[in-house]
Design a protein around this motif. Structure first.
Motif, PDB file in Angstrom:
ATOM      1  N   SER A 192       0.814  -1.219   0.000  1.00 45.19           N
ATOM      2  CA  SER A 192       0.000   0.000   0.000  1.00 45.19           C
ATOM      3  C   SER A 192       0.844   1.265   0.000  1.00 45.19           C
ATOM      4  CB  SER A 192      -0.948  -0.001   1.199  1.00 45.19           C
ATOM      5  OG  SER A 192      -0.188  -0.180   2.379  1.00 45.19           O
ATOM      6  N   GLU A 193       2.006   1.241   0.696  1.00 45.01           N
ATOM      7  CA  GLU A 193       2.791   2.482   0.763  1.00 45.01           C
ATOM      8  C   GLU A 193       3.417   2.840  -0.587  1.00 45.01           C
ATOM      9  OE1 GLU A 193       3.597  -0.318   2.310  1.00 45.01           O
ATOM     10  OE2 GLU A 193       5.750  -0.728   2.137  1.00 45.01           O
ATOM     11  N   LEU A 194       3.414   1.885  -1.518  1.00 36.80           N
ATOM     12  CA  LEU A 194       3.993   2.199  -2.827  1.00 36.80           C
ATOM     13  C   LEU A 194       2.931   2.468  -3.894  1.00 36.80           C
ATOM     14  CD1 LEU A 194       7.049  -0.247  -3.175  1.00 36.80           C
ATOM     15  CD2 LEU A 194       7.086   2.207  -2.787  1.00 36.80           C
ATOM     16  N   ARG A 195       1.652   2.302  -3.510  1.00 37.22           N
ATOM     17  CA  ARG A 195       0.579   2.553  -4.487  1.00 37.22           C
ATOM     18  C   ARG A 195       0.664   3.974  -5.003  1.00 37.22           C
ATOM     19  NH1 ARG A 195      -3.507  -1.436  -2.704  1.00 37.22           N
ATOM     20  NH2 ARG A 195      -2.234  -3.263  -3.119  1.00 37.22           N
ATOM     21  N   GLY A 196       0.614   4.138  -6.286  1.00 40.28           N
ATOM     22  CA  GLY A 196       0.663   5.475  -6.862  1.00 40.28           C
ATOM     23  C   GLY A 196       2.080   6.020  -6.999  1.00 40.28           C
ATOM     24  N   GLU A 197       3.032   5.285  -6.432  1.00 37.64           N
ATOM     25  CA  GLU A 197       4.420   5.751  -6.484  1.00 37.64           C
ATOM     26  C   GLU A 197       5.154   5.204  -7.703  1.00 37.64           C
ATOM     27  OE1 GLU A 197       6.564   7.422  -3.944  1.00 37.64           O
ATOM     28  OE2 GLU A 197       4.542   8.243  -3.684  1.00 37.64           O
ATOM     29  N   LEU A 198       4.639   4.104  -8.232  1.00 36.23           N
ATOM     30  CA  LEU A 198       5.353   3.442  -9.319  1.00 36.23           C
ATOM     31  C   LEU A 198       4.732   3.796 -10.655  1.00 36.23           C
ATOM     32  CD1 LEU A 198       5.640  -0.150  -7.759  1.00 36.23           C
ATOM     33  CD2 LEU A 198       7.139   1.825  -7.427  1.00 36.23           C
ATOM     34  N   SER A 199       5.568   3.883 -11.659  1.00 38.26           N
ATOM     35  CA  SER A 199       5.011   4.025 -13.003  1.00 38.26           C
ATOM     36  C   SER A 199       5.841   3.170 -13.950  1.00 38.26           C
ATOM     37  CB  SER A 199       5.020   5.491 -13.422  1.00 38.26           C
ATOM     38  OG  SER A 199       6.285   6.044 -13.223  1.00 38.26           O
ATOM     39  N   VAL A 200       5.361   3.056 -15.177  1.00 37.85           N
ATOM     40  CA  VAL A 200       6.093   2.240 -16.144  1.00 37.85           C
ATOM     41  C   VAL A 200       7.485   2.836 -16.313  1.00 37.85           C
ATOM     42  CG1 VAL A 200       6.219   1.577 -18.578  1.00 37.85           C
ATOM     43  CG2 VAL A 200       4.058   1.416 -17.345  1.00 37.85           C
ATOM     44  N   GLY A 201       8.504   2.017 -16.126  1.00 34.95           N
ATOM     45  CA  GLY A 201       9.863   2.508 -16.232  1.00 34.95           C
ATOM     46  C   GLY A 201      10.558   2.698 -14.902  1.00 34.95           C
ATOM     47  N   THR A 202       9.808   2.702 -13.800  1.00 33.47           N
ATOM     48  CA  THR A 202      10.430   2.887 -12.484  1.00 33.47           C
ATOM     49  C   THR A 202      11.334   1.704 -12.152  1.00 33.47           C
ATOM     50  OG1 THR A 202       8.416   3.995 -11.753  1.00 33.47           O
ATOM     51  CG2 THR A 202       9.964   3.340 -10.033  1.00 33.47           C
ATOM     52  N   GLU A 203      12.498   2.012 -11.597  1.00 33.26           N
ATOM     53  CA  GLU A 203      13.389   0.956 -11.143  1.00 33.26           C
ATOM     54  C   GLU A 203      13.048   0.619  -9.694  1.00 33.26           C
ATOM     55  OE1 GLU A 203      17.551   1.864 -11.315  1.00 33.26           O
ATOM     56  OE2 GLU A 203      18.136  -0.192 -10.820  1.00 33.26           O
ATOM     57  N   VAL A 204      12.873  -0.670  -9.406  1.00 38.15           N
ATOM     58  CA  VAL A 204      12.469  -1.097  -8.060  1.00 38.15           C
ATOM     59  C   VAL A 204      13.396  -2.201  -7.565  1.00 38.15           C
ATOM     60  CG1 VAL A 204      10.013  -0.533  -8.306  1.00 38.15           C
ATOM     61  CG2 VAL A 204      10.864  -2.768  -9.076  1.00 38.15           C
ATOM     62  N   ILE A 205      13.337  -2.437  -6.240  1.00 33.68           N
ATOM     63  CA  ILE A 205      14.069  -3.557  -5.647  1.00 33.68           C
ATOM     64  C   ILE A 205      13.044  -4.634  -5.282  1.00 33.68           C
ATOM     65  CG2 ILE A 205      15.588  -4.278  -3.759  1.00 33.68           C
ATOM     66  CD1 ILE A 205      16.903  -2.224  -5.559  1.00 33.68           C
ATOM     67  N   VAL A 206      13.342  -5.868  -5.715  1.00 34.44           N
ATOM     68  CA  VAL A 206      12.404  -6.964  -5.440  1.00 34.44           C
ATOM     69  C   VAL A 206      13.170  -8.165  -4.881  1.00 34.44           C
ATOM     70  CG1 VAL A 206      10.743  -6.310  -7.225  1.00 34.44           C
ATOM     71  CG2 VAL A 206      12.643  -7.821  -7.825  1.00 34.44           C
ATOM     72  N   PRO A 207      12.467  -8.995  -4.085  1.00 35.09           N
ATOM     73  CA  PRO A 207      13.089 -10.251  -3.647  1.00 35.09           C
ATOM     74  C   PRO A 207      13.036 -11.245  -4.801  1.00 35.09           C
ATOM     75  CG  PRO A 207      10.871 -10.049  -2.766  1.00 35.09           C
ATOM     76  CD  PRO A 207      11.105  -8.817  -3.579  1.00 35.09           C
ATOM     77  N   PHE A 208      14.113 -12.008  -4.986  1.00 32.97           N
ATOM     78  CA  PHE A 208      14.125 -12.885  -6.143  1.00 32.97           C
ATOM     79  C   PHE A 208      14.661 -14.261  -5.782  1.00 32.97           C
ATOM     80  CE2 PHE A 208      15.586 -14.485 -10.235  1.00 32.97           C
ATOM     81  CZ  PHE A 208      14.470 -14.221 -11.001  1.00 32.97           C
ATOM     82  N   GLY A 209      14.031 -15.266  -6.337  1.00 30.87           N
ATOM     83  CA  GLY A 209      14.503 -16.641  -6.174  1.00 30.87           C
ATOM     84  C   GLY A 209      14.219 -17.199  -4.786  1.00 30.87           C
ATOM     85  N   ASN A 210      14.738 -18.391  -4.539  1.00 33.10           N
ATOM     86  CA  ASN A 210      14.454 -19.068  -3.272  1.00 33.10           C
ATOM     87  C   ASN A 210      15.017 -18.322  -2.079  1.00 33.10           C
ATOM     88  OD1 ASN A 210      13.084 -21.086  -4.547  1.00 33.10           O
ATOM     89  ND2 ASN A 210      14.908 -22.354  -4.833  1.00 33.10           N
TER      90      ASN A 210
END
Ligand code: ADP
Ligand code: ZN
Ligand code: ZN
Length: 744
Positions: free
Chosen positions: A26-44
């Motif tokens: 929820s805290e990121l809703r409206g903050e992201l747009s197409v092209g935004t660079e984000v940090i995500v958890p990946f893999g196991n």
């Protein structure tokens, strides 16, 4: 509603080249747009990696409990505008590679750089008031304040850095004096990389009739909302730049922005100045010598709407303008418009694709159009705008062709023909300048044995070594150096030596021949240092030398009114490069070089020295007949099924194990043959390319030819899938190159 972000993760791996979905907390809703660079958890292990948002979805097909949330926006990231994401997708589709590679190509700068801030400290009190205050501090024994104020009384405005260092005061002290109203602390943001330009009076140029017609034809369409592709085919000196400037002026007038692509080599101060003198500081320039910070600052200016015209080489195409109206590609025939890195895109084609997506027009310009661009005019895919006369009314130079075989027969063994010698002497007598042009650095500098034919090659790259001054032989691919051999390692003969036709050798010969001439040389060796390129050119321009010897570099971008003679020494060297574009390249080089002669009041002469005067590239260049050349060259391309008549896809495979690579390459060919059910492809190879080994890695190449580009692109996709599914290809690097500029 933004529920899920579709993300491309930043890992260059074919297997991961697909979209991963993440939920948006929820805290990121409206903050992201197409092209935004984000940090995500990946893999196991939920490793934190970065990725780019490419779209949003309301639903997901994954089980909800498996969906992970986006962690945060990447620090200091720069959003790729959504339009550029679409362009990246197109590039990946056309040229192959992964989506992340394409995204990184359209991203102008990788990281936000802290911008440079200049701070100043300024005294606000009158001298009398300040002295009273000084006494007050002295009485209270506040030493730092005393130092600061005394310093400011001496010099009321100073750089913050200087103040803190020289007067040894801290920011806290400065702040407290600021609070007391003694001084002001001012910040001024400096945009790095902005061209320092002094406005000067330019004489007003009135377009001639042909120039007006060209600009008018473009505007007829544009003002009606018809956006297309135009080719300004104008001989050298016909005033193409003035035509672009007129078109740009009108497009800007509609509140839209313009990108002007110019090959790096032609991006000289003179060229840039012409744009500055019309559009002032609403022009911004990119070049490869700029730091990341400088590039970032220019992009910031773009985003703030402070820039109308961006000028730069290939990468300037990805300037994130909000309302792009026109892309100009000057010298569109230049091979540097093709990227050598994956995705191997061509800036001309990519410009046309971007313009279509953003409802903009494209204007291509050249004195020697690429066959691709001229062909497009023939099939009415673009509009041809001709400029057939030199703008300032100068005549085209007179061209003489010298058959060097005859020269040898009549006893002249020199690399300079009698005809050229005589004409250079005339110029020296008259105080005019000469340019001597040689095809390519070190190209002919290979070391061979005249007794047995052995050629000395690089042990890592399988290309011939070039002889340099000081008894060294150098590899131009990997830089390997070794001592020149004095005996042939093959037969022991001492008839081993360099074929002397590099720029250095020519400089020596010219100096010996014309002892009283001042000679300058410009090639890769003399222009290694920053600015040396510009220094040599301006020295020549100021008349500090009689003769300038150089490679391709001297052909572009500079006007030398006092040059009345151009000598082309090894005109046909580029004819023998075993490449389907060699005829085109030769014609182009000769015509462009000839175009340097007689740009001033006095008309010019050109001497073309050649061993194959009968070849159409040389004949047509001597006649300065582009269309004659086009007809002959197209006949050859049609016959051989080469671009632009047909499409060519090169599949370049690299691996450390030669035998393994050979097997893998034949598997890939087998797959292509089976997948081509309709038999619509011609499949050539796999073969060892011209340069078989680079940095101890072997290379094999496969060519696919087809009249229809779509079929080749489909085949590329199938091959990419096949490679991804077969672990056998893991140790091999495979790159695709659609319509390569040269044969590998
Ligand atoms: P190109 O790019 O076609 O080689 P340029 O645009 O560099 O040609 O023009 C060549 C020279 O002619 C330049 O010095 C330019 O200032 C001058 N020129 C161009 N158009 C005109 C014109 N209409 N009247 C006078 N001089 C012109
Ligand atoms: Zn030998
Ligand atoms: Zn090498």
């Amino acid at each position: 509603m933004q529920m899920y972000a579709d993300i491309i993760v930043d890992i260059t791996n074919e297997k991961l080249d697909r979209i991963f979905q993440y939920s948006i907390p929820s805290e990121l809703r409206g903050e992201l747009s197409v092209g935004t660079e984000v940090i995500v958890p990946f893999g196991n292990g939920n490793r934190e990696i970065s990725g780019y948002v490419v779209s949003f979805s309301e639903k997901t097909d994954y089980p909800l409990e498996k969906i992970k949330p986006v962690l945060k926006k990447a620090e200091k990231s720069v959003a790729i505008e959504s339009k550029l994401v679409a362009l990246a997708a197109w590039m990946k589709e056309q040229y192959g590679g992964t989506m992340i590679q394409a995204l990184k190509t359209v991203l102008p700068i990788k990281r936000k750089e802290s911008s440079q801030i200049k701070r100043k400290v300024r005294l606000l009190l009158s001298t009398k008031e300040a002295k009273e205050k000084l006494k007050f501090y002295q009485d209270k024994n506040q030493k730092a304040r005393v130092r600061l104020l005394a310093g400011l009384i001496e010099q009321p405005e100073q750089d913050y850095e200087l103040v803190t260092k020289k007067l040894n005061v801290t920011l806290a002290v400065i702040r407290s004096l600021k609070e007391q109203g003694v001084l002001a602390l001012e910040t001024q943001e400096l945009f790095r990389g902005s061209v320092k330009y002094q406005k000067h009076e330019e004489e007003k140029i009135y377009l001639n009739e042909q120039q007006q017609q060209a600009a008018g034809r473009f505007w007829d369409d544009y003002s009606k909302g018809i956006y297309g592709t135009y080719l300004v085919y104008g001989i050298t000196g016909s005033g193409k730049t003035e035509v672009y400037i007129e078109m740009i002026r009108r497009v800007i007038g509609q509140g839209r922005q313009v990108i002007v692509l110019i090959p790096e080599i032609a991006l000289t101060y003179q060229t840039v100045l012409r744009f500055y003198s019309r559009f002032g500081d609403r022009v911004s320039v990119l070049n490869s010598r700029m730091s990341a910070g400088e590039r970032y600052d220019q992009m910031e200016r773009v985003k703030r709407g402070e820039v109308d015209v961006m000028i730069g080489p290939r990468s300037a195409l990805f300037t994130p303008f909000g309302n792009l109206g026109l892309i100009v590609v000057d010298e569109e025939h230049e091979s540097t418009y093709k990227s050598e890195q994956v995705p191997r895109y061509h800036a001309r084609e990519t410009a046309i694709a971007r313009a279509k997506m953003e409802r903009a027009s494209v204007v291509l310009g050249s004195a020697t159009p690429s066959l691709e661009a001229f062909f497009k005019c023939r099939i009415k895919d673009s509009v041809l705008l001709r400029l057939t006369k030199r703008a300032a009314g100068q005549r085209l130079p007179t061209v003489h062709t010298v058959d060097m075989r005859e020269e040898l027969k009549s006893g002249n063994r020199s690399i300079i023909s009698d005809c050229l010698k005589e004409k250079v002497r005339e110029r020296l007598k008259r105080g005019q300048q000469t340019m001597l042009f040689i095809n390519r650095r070190g190209y002919a500098g290979f070391v061979s044995c005249r007794s047995c034919g052995y050629v000395v090659k690089c042990p890592h790259c399988d290309v011939s070594l070039s002889e340099h001054k000081g008894g060294k032989m150098v590899c131009h691919y990997c830089g390997h150096e070794e001592q020149a051999a004095d005996k042939c390692p093959c037969c022991g003969s001492d008839c081993i030596g360099g074929f002397k036709a590099g720029t250095q050798q020519i400089e020596d010969i010219v100096k010996r021949e014309f002892t009283d001439a001042v000679v300058l040389r410009m090639d890769m060796d003399t222009t290694k240092r920053k600015d040396s390129h510009a220094k040599i050119l301006s020295a020549f321009s100021n008349g500090e030398a009689d003769i300038l010897i150089g490679t391709q570099m001297i052909v572009k971008g500079h006007d030398f009114p006092n040059v009345t003679l151009v000598g082309i020494l090894a005109a046909d060297m580029s004819l023998y490069s075993n490449d389907y574009r060699s005829g085109e390249r030769t014609f182009e080089l000769l015509t462009q070089a000839a175009g340097r002669a007689g740009r001033g009041e006095v008309s010019g002469e050109v001497v073309i020295q050649t061993y194959s005067p009968e070849h159409y590239s040389i004949r047509m260049a001597a006649k300065q007949d582009y269309e004659g050349f086009y007809e002959e060259e197209m006949r050859y391309r049609e016959l051989m099924g080469y671009p632009p008549v047909s499409c060519l896809l090169a599949v370049l495979m690299t691996g450390a194990d030669e035998e393994y690579l050979r097997i893998a390459a034949s598997y890939l060919k087998g797959f292509a043959v089976r997948a081509d059910k309709m038999r619509s492809l011609q499949i050539i190879g796999p073969a060892s390319p011209y340069v078989n080994k680079v940095n101890d890695e072997y290379r094999r190449i496969l060519y696919l030819k087809c009249g229809k580009k779509e079929i080749l692109i489909q085949m590329k996709d199938l091959m990419e899938q096949y490679i991804e599914m077969n672990s056998g290809f893991q140790s091999i690097r495979i790159q695709f190159d659609l319509n390569p500029m040269r044969v590998f």
